[in-house]
Design an enzyme around this catalytic site. Structure first.
Site, PDB file in Angstrom:
ATOM      1  N   TRP A 181       0.858  -1.194   0.000  1.00  0.00           N
ATOM      2  CA  TRP A 181       0.000   0.000   0.000  1.00  0.00           C
ATOM      3  C   TRP A 181       0.889   1.238   0.000  1.00  0.00           C
ATOM      4  O   TRP A 181       1.870   1.313   0.742  1.00  0.00           O
ATOM      5  CB  TRP A 181      -0.897  -0.049   1.229  1.00  0.00           C
ATOM      6  CG  TRP A 181      -1.835   1.099   1.394  1.00  0.00           C
ATOM      7  CD1 TRP A 181      -2.640   1.646   0.443  1.00  0.00           C
ATOM      8  CD2 TRP A 181      -2.087   1.825   2.602  1.00  0.00           C
ATOM      9  NE1 TRP A 181      -3.376   2.674   0.986  1.00  0.00           N
ATOM     10  CE2 TRP A 181      -3.058   2.814   2.307  1.00  0.00           C
ATOM     11  CE3 TRP A 181      -1.590   1.733   3.905  1.00  0.00           C
ATOM     12  CZ2 TRP A 181      -3.535   3.700   3.255  1.00  0.00           C
ATOM     13  CZ3 TRP A 181      -2.067   2.611   4.862  1.00  0.00           C
ATOM     14  CH2 TRP A 181      -3.022   3.580   4.541  1.00  0.00           C
ATOM     15  N   ASP A 262      -0.563  -5.430   9.611  1.00  0.00           N
ATOM     16  CA  ASP A 262      -1.590  -4.487   9.194  1.00  0.00           C
ATOM     17  C   ASP A 262      -2.818  -5.303   8.825  1.00  0.00           C
ATOM     18  O   ASP A 262      -2.834  -6.010   7.816  1.00  0.00           O
ATOM     19  CB  ASP A 262      -1.114  -3.658   7.998  1.00  0.00           C
ATOM     20  CG  ASP A 262      -2.122  -2.580   7.598  1.00  0.00           C
ATOM     21  OD1 ASP A 262      -3.194  -2.495   8.232  1.00  0.00           O
ATOM     22  OD2 ASP A 262      -1.840  -1.823   6.648  1.00  0.00           O
ATOM     23  N   LYS A 298     -13.263  -1.218   6.195  1.00  0.00           N
ATOM     24  CA  LYS A 298     -13.803  -2.155   5.217  1.00  0.00           C
ATOM     25  C   LYS A 298     -14.837  -3.093   5.835  1.00  0.00           C
ATOM     26  O   LYS A 298     -15.952  -3.231   5.324  1.00  0.00           O
ATOM     27  CB  LYS A 298     -12.674  -2.991   4.610  1.00  0.00           C
ATOM     28  CG  LYS A 298     -11.958  -2.409   3.410  1.00  0.00           C
ATOM     29  CD  LYS A 298     -11.357  -1.071   3.626  1.00  0.00           C
ATOM     30  CE  LYS A 298     -10.512  -0.607   2.455  1.00  0.00           C
ATOM     31  NZ  LYS A 298      -9.603   0.487   2.863  1.00  0.00           N
TER      32      LYS A 298
END
Length: 452
Positions: A181, A262, A298
């Site tokens: 990311w 993460d 999310k």
């Protein structure tokens, strides 16, 4: 790019702050105060040019910039596959029913007030977040070896963890997967931690470069920090198998490498909260230490509420208590304390068994829709006879697919088909629908057959 090649080697956070102070003082000393005229000339309010005249226009964020370009396009067939947010079959943002219900319960509770939370956040939220990612029966939780603080979603959790490590950990090197990311390198570099990469994705197979990963972590210095995507690797959608995760764990523990997970997609990848937490839990089960950043953007659709948590698993309860005391010192001058509303929604859902069950059903429905879009896109490309092996689309997992399309092909699809994605060929499967799959398949087919 192989492991050992540094992206950024910033000085310590203290050095950076000292340098900023020196620059400020030097600028102040240049103002001449000897005469009325000179002092007026030096006054910002009377100067012809802004004191910020030297500032350059920054480039758009490569991911958020996709949406900016999309919004400017008047085409009725335009399609945004750059944004990392779930969309319904109708292409609309989704607020989960259980979230609306929890929110309404909070609104109807007249006993609720808007007082500040403690520095570490909402206690119920922290306790339940640790339980969600580590497991209800986690020995680390039972032995009080975990400290959890509420943070500003995933990015904020990573940033607090990075700043803590910069101040209190003996190694200022972190190994990050290549690719990853786009915010990861910036978060750690700005905390004074040197960023290096380890091999992860193999473009030839469009899968995991497992041998390269083992070699790069094997050559990392003892004690280095290693960033690991808990599941649904962003941007590739390629995850290690459970057996590969076990090999990674053994290697990292043998070299005393510090895991920093993460976890942005728990439950959103496979539809199963426990399966998506497997990688984290095997590292906690061996009694070792690790850090875990969580996001509810999310899996609960709480994107704009900025709800996240940082958990640090320690060796003993005493160490965990001292770690928490230092985390408070990181958080206090940064944003004092976190917001109340989003964390209250999460806590309400996680502690009510019926609401929790309702959430898992809605969560699986989101995951299943993304999986079905993968299959539809794969079938559409196969039916068109598109050159190449597209099986990676159904092998990869989570929100994103790393298509393997190159920069020229991506530009072609944007210009000719009004399809927007990041230049590395990453597409958000959550942005697709049954209606838009044929348009995307046509664009990919054209790009592959017309351009190399």
């Amino acid at each position: 790019m192989h492991g050992g090649k540094a992206l950024l080697s910033p000085s310590s956070s203290a050095d950076r702050r000292l340098s900023a102070l020196v620059r400020h003082l030097e600028g102040s000393s240049s103002i001449v105060m000897g005469s009325k005229d000179s002092s007026i000339a030096a006054s910002p309010t009377s100067a012809r040019n802004s004191v910020f005249e030297h500032i350059l226009q920054a480039s758009e964020d490569p991911i958020l910039g996709v949406t900016v370009a999309y919004n400017k396009d008047p085409s009725p067939v335009k399609l945004n596959l750059g944004v990392g947010a779930y969309r319904t079959e109708e292409g609309k943002p989704l607020v989960l029913n259980v979230v609306r219900r929890a929110e309404q319960m909070l609104v109807n509770d007249n006993s609720r007030v808007k007082e500040y939370l403690p520095i570490v956040g909402l206690a119920d939220f922290n306790k339940l977040s640790a339980k969600l990612i580590l497991g209800a029966d986690s020995p680390a939780i039972q032995e009080n070896r975990v400290t959890t603080v509420q943070c500003l979603s995933g990015t904020g959790s990573l940033r607090i963890g990075a700043e803590f490590l910069s101040r209190h950990y003996n190694q200022h090197i972190i190994y990050i997967p290549q690719p990853t990311w786009g915010n990861h390198p910036k978060v750690f570099a700005l905390s004074g931690i040197t960023v290096k990469f380890y091999r992860y994705y193999d473009p030839a197979t469009r899968g995991l470069d497992f041998q390269g990963l083992l070699e790069d972590l094997g050559s990392a210095p003892s004690g280095a920090i290693v960033l690991l995507h808990a599941c649904a690797h962003n941007p590739t959608g390629v995850d290690p198998t459970p057996q590969q995760w076990e090999q990674i764990r053994q290697l990292m523990r043998s070299k005393a490498l510090l895991p920093f997970f993460d976890s942005a997609y728990q439950g959103f990848a496979s539809g199963n909260l426990d399966s998506d937490a497997h990688s984290v839990r095997i590292f906690v089960a061996d009694g070792g230490e690790c850090l875990v950043a969580q996001s509810y953007a999310k899996n609960m659709g709480l994107y704009g509420e900025r709800v996240g948590a940082l958990s640090i698993v320690c060796r003993t309860p005493d160490v965990a208590g001292r770690v928490e005391s230092q985390l408070k010192l990181v958080i206090r001058p940064m944003y004092s304390n976190p917001p109340l509303h989003g964390a209250s929604i999460v806590a309400r859902i996680l502690k009510d068994s019926n609401m929790y069950q309702e959430w898992t059903v809605e969560l699986k429905a989101m995951a299943d829709r993304i999986i079905s879009m993968r299959q539809k896109l794969f079938d559409a490309l196969r039916n068109r006879g598109t050159p190449g092996d597209w099986s990676h689309i159904i092998k990869q997992i989570g929100m994103f697919t790393f298509t393997g399309l190159n920069r020229n092909q991506v530009s072609f699809m944007t210009e000719e088909y009004h399809i927007y994605m990041t230049s590395d060929g990453r597409i958000s499967m959550a942005g697709l629908s049954s209606k838009t799959v044929p348009h995307l398949a046509d664009a990919i087919h054209a790009a592959v057959t017309r351009l190399d």
